[in-house]
Design an enzyme around this catalytic site. Structure first.
Site, PDB file in Angstrom:
ATOM      1  N   LEU A 272       0.151 -57.876 -42.155  1.00 17.64           N
ATOM      2  CA  LEU A 272       1.263 -56.994 -41.816  1.00 17.64           C
ATOM      3  C   LEU A 272       0.785 -56.058 -40.715  1.00 17.64           C
ATOM      4  O   LEU A 272      -0.361 -55.575 -40.766  1.00 17.64           O
ATOM      5  CB  LEU A 272       1.714 -56.186 -43.042  1.00 17.64           C
ATOM      6  CG  LEU A 272       2.389 -56.954 -44.182  1.00 17.64           C
ATOM      7  CD1 LEU A 272       2.688 -56.002 -45.339  1.00 17.64           C
ATOM      8  CD2 LEU A 272       3.661 -57.636 -43.717  1.00 17.64           C
ATOM      9  N   ASP A 273       1.640 -55.804 -39.728  1.00 18.20           N
ATOM     10  CA  ASP A 273       1.197 -54.945 -38.626  1.00 18.20           C
ATOM     11  C   ASP A 273       1.037 -53.500 -39.118  1.00 18.20           C
ATOM     12  O   ASP A 273       1.385 -53.153 -40.254  1.00 18.20           O
ATOM     13  CB  ASP A 273       2.171 -55.035 -37.447  1.00 18.20           C
ATOM     14  CG  ASP A 273       3.591 -54.721 -37.858  1.00 18.20           C
ATOM     15  OD1 ASP A 273       3.790 -53.745 -38.604  1.00 18.20           O
ATOM     16  OD2 ASP A 273       4.514 -55.457 -37.442  1.00 18.20           O
ATOM     17  N   VAL A 274       0.518 -52.668 -38.243  1.00 19.27           N
ATOM     18  CA  VAL A 274       0.176 -51.298 -38.626  1.00 19.27           C
ATOM     19  C   VAL A 274       1.410 -50.527 -39.093  1.00 19.27           C
ATOM     20  O   VAL A 274       1.352 -49.747 -40.052  1.00 19.27           O
ATOM     21  CB  VAL A 274      -0.506 -50.577 -37.434  1.00 19.27           C
ATOM     22  CG1 VAL A 274      -0.900 -49.163 -37.830  1.00 19.27           C
ATOM     23  CG2 VAL A 274      -1.725 -51.351 -36.982  1.00 19.27           C
ATOM     24  N   SER A 275       2.532 -50.751 -38.465  1.00 16.37           N
ATOM     25  CA  SER A 275       3.733 -49.973 -38.772  1.00 16.37           C
ATOM     26  C   SER A 275       4.536 -50.531 -39.937  1.00 16.37           C
ATOM     27  O   SER A 275       5.539 -49.929 -40.325  1.00 16.37           O
ATOM     28  CB  SER A 275       4.629 -49.900 -37.526  1.00 16.37           C
ATOM     29  OG  SER A 275       3.939 -49.326 -36.436  1.00 16.37           O
ATOM     30  N   THR A 276       4.147 -51.680 -40.463  1.00 15.35           N
ATOM     31  CA  THR A 276       4.888 -52.303 -41.570  1.00 15.35           C
ATOM     32  C   THR A 276       4.188 -51.998 -42.886  1.00 15.35           C
ATOM     33  O   THR A 276       2.948 -52.071 -42.985  1.00 15.35           O
ATOM     34  CB  THR A 276       4.985 -53.817 -41.366  1.00 15.35           C
ATOM     35  OG1 THR A 276       5.579 -54.085 -40.089  1.00 15.35           O
ATOM     36  CG2 THR A 276       5.820 -54.453 -42.454  1.00 15.35           C
TER      37      THR A 276
END
Length: 409
Positions: A272-276
């Site tokens: 999962l990306d940093v913002s998710t």
């Protein structure tokens, strides 16, 4: 008459040939013979007829017989009435009697068979037969007995060297291969430069950077984490805010909860990306991670996207039509506008995808002309993120949870 006299003469000659010890008995015998001959000579006529020879029995139908003291065979006569009603003398039993005797024996056998079948068909016998057909449960052995068997008699379970190093927590699979190619791994005293070498950590002596690899591999661990924003899914040592750093307390208390077992090397299943934020699986089972993250598994993933602005029907149609990501047209499985909550002013979208492309949900929303405020993953296959699991917290997955994820351990 001549025949009788000849028979008497022969009998007298045989008696004369015998050497008897008492002469008085011989004289008495001679007197009796004279009396017999005299009585026979007084009669002038004899009406003597001889019966014809009986027919010889067939070899296939032996007649009942007995033997006398001298070993001669004597036949038992049977008086049978023929078809004309006359009585005849035969040496074999009548066929009717033989037939009735045969029927009587077979009827007895049939009665016995019926009794045995009734006994077999009884409910108690059925229960006994069913219990006998069932296999007995396997015997239960203690942990000490199983450990002794595994250490001394069980066949070695060899695995690839790179996989053993990764499972032991030395490094990732790729980093383990680099250690092997660099000549920093020895097996049974010799340097091994082939990651595909088959080894058994329980019997082979393996050293990595001068440190002995434990004989026992750590147990499989399956964890579900509610990932917060600002953390990346990487296990690198240089990363300060890695998802794996959230498990420091879990690994520190490992020895208390699992005494004598080596610590596992944890990594995330997918990214999962940093913002998710939201659900992500953490494990040390490479096969499980490969199956769960591979596109061929076709597992669905559900996201809740909070967007800025207003959402109308045109936006939902644009998202459902999909977009092109890395040269591939990606289409979501479902798009839904959720009811507005009183504590959340922004609209929320429920989007289900299965391909798992990089930033797929963000690209779908962006292509529809909307801007994402926050994105959270709530479900992977059949396992949903527990509503009471706080941000940054994790739980251990049970067998039912693993089956919901499509894994049979």
């Amino acid at each position: 008459m001549a025949a009788i006299s000849a028979a008497v003469a022969a009998f007298s000659s045989s008696l004369a040939s015998l050497h008897l010890s008492r002469p008085s008995s011989l004289s008495r015998t001679r007197c009796h013979l004279r009396t017999i001959t005299s009585s026979l000579s007084s009669s002038t006529e004899f009406n003597i007829t001889f019966a014809p020879k009986p027919p010889s029995p067939k070899p296939e139908e032996p007649s009942p017989s007995i033997t006398d003291d001298l070993g001669r065979q004597l036949f038992i006569p049977w008086i049978v009435r023929d078809d004309n009603g006359n009585l005849t003398l035969t040496t074999t039993p009548p066929p009717r009697l033989l037939h009735e005797m045969a029927n009587a024996t077979t009827q007895k056998k049939k009665a016995k068979e019926k009794k045995t079948t009734k006994k077999k068909d009884s409910p108690s016998n059925k229960v006994v037969a069913a219990a006998a057909s069932e296999k007995p449960p396997p015997p239960k052995y203690s942990k000490a007995a199983r450990r002794f068997y595994n250490e001394n008699f069980r066949e070695p379970q060899q695995q690839r060297l790179s996989k053993v190093l990764a499972s032991s927590g030395v490094a990732s699979r790729r980093s383990s291969e680099e250690l092997i190619f660099g000549g920093r791994v020895t097996v049974n005293g010799s340097v091994c430069n082939t990651p595909q070498t088959r080894v058994d950590p329980a019997r082979d002596v393996i050293y990595v950077n001068g440190n002995r690899l434990p004989k026992r591999l750590p147990p499989k661990v399956y964890l579900a984490l509610n990932k917060p924003k600002g953390y990346i899914c990487s296990s690198g040592e240089k990363e300060t805010k890695s998802v794996i750093s959230l498990f420091d307390d879990y690994l520190k208390s490992w020895d208390k909860r699992n005494p004598g077992q080596p610590k596992p090397r944890l990594f995330t299943v997918g990214r999962l990306d940093v913002s998710t934020s939201g659900l992500i699986i953490v494990t040390n089972d490479g096969e499980f991670a490969q199956k769960l993250s591979h596109p061929s598994s076709n597992f669905s993933k559900e996201y809740i996207a909070t967007v800025n602005g207003k959402v109308n029907q045109r936006h939902l149609i644009a998202i459902s039509e999909g977009t092109v990501i890395d040269g591939t047209h990606c289409t979501p499985d479902a798009v839904e506008l959720l009811p507005q909550q009183p504590d959340i002013s922004r609209p929320r979208l429920r989007i289900v995808v299965h391909e798992g492309r990089n930033h797929e949900v963000r690209e779908l929303v962006k292509n529809a002309g909307l801007e994402i405020h926050s994105l959270k993953r709530t479900r992977i296959s059949g396992f949903k993120l527990p509503s009471d699991l706080g941000i940054g917290k994790h739980i251990e997955l049970k067998q039912s949870n693993l089956r919901a994820l499509g894994w049979k351990s």
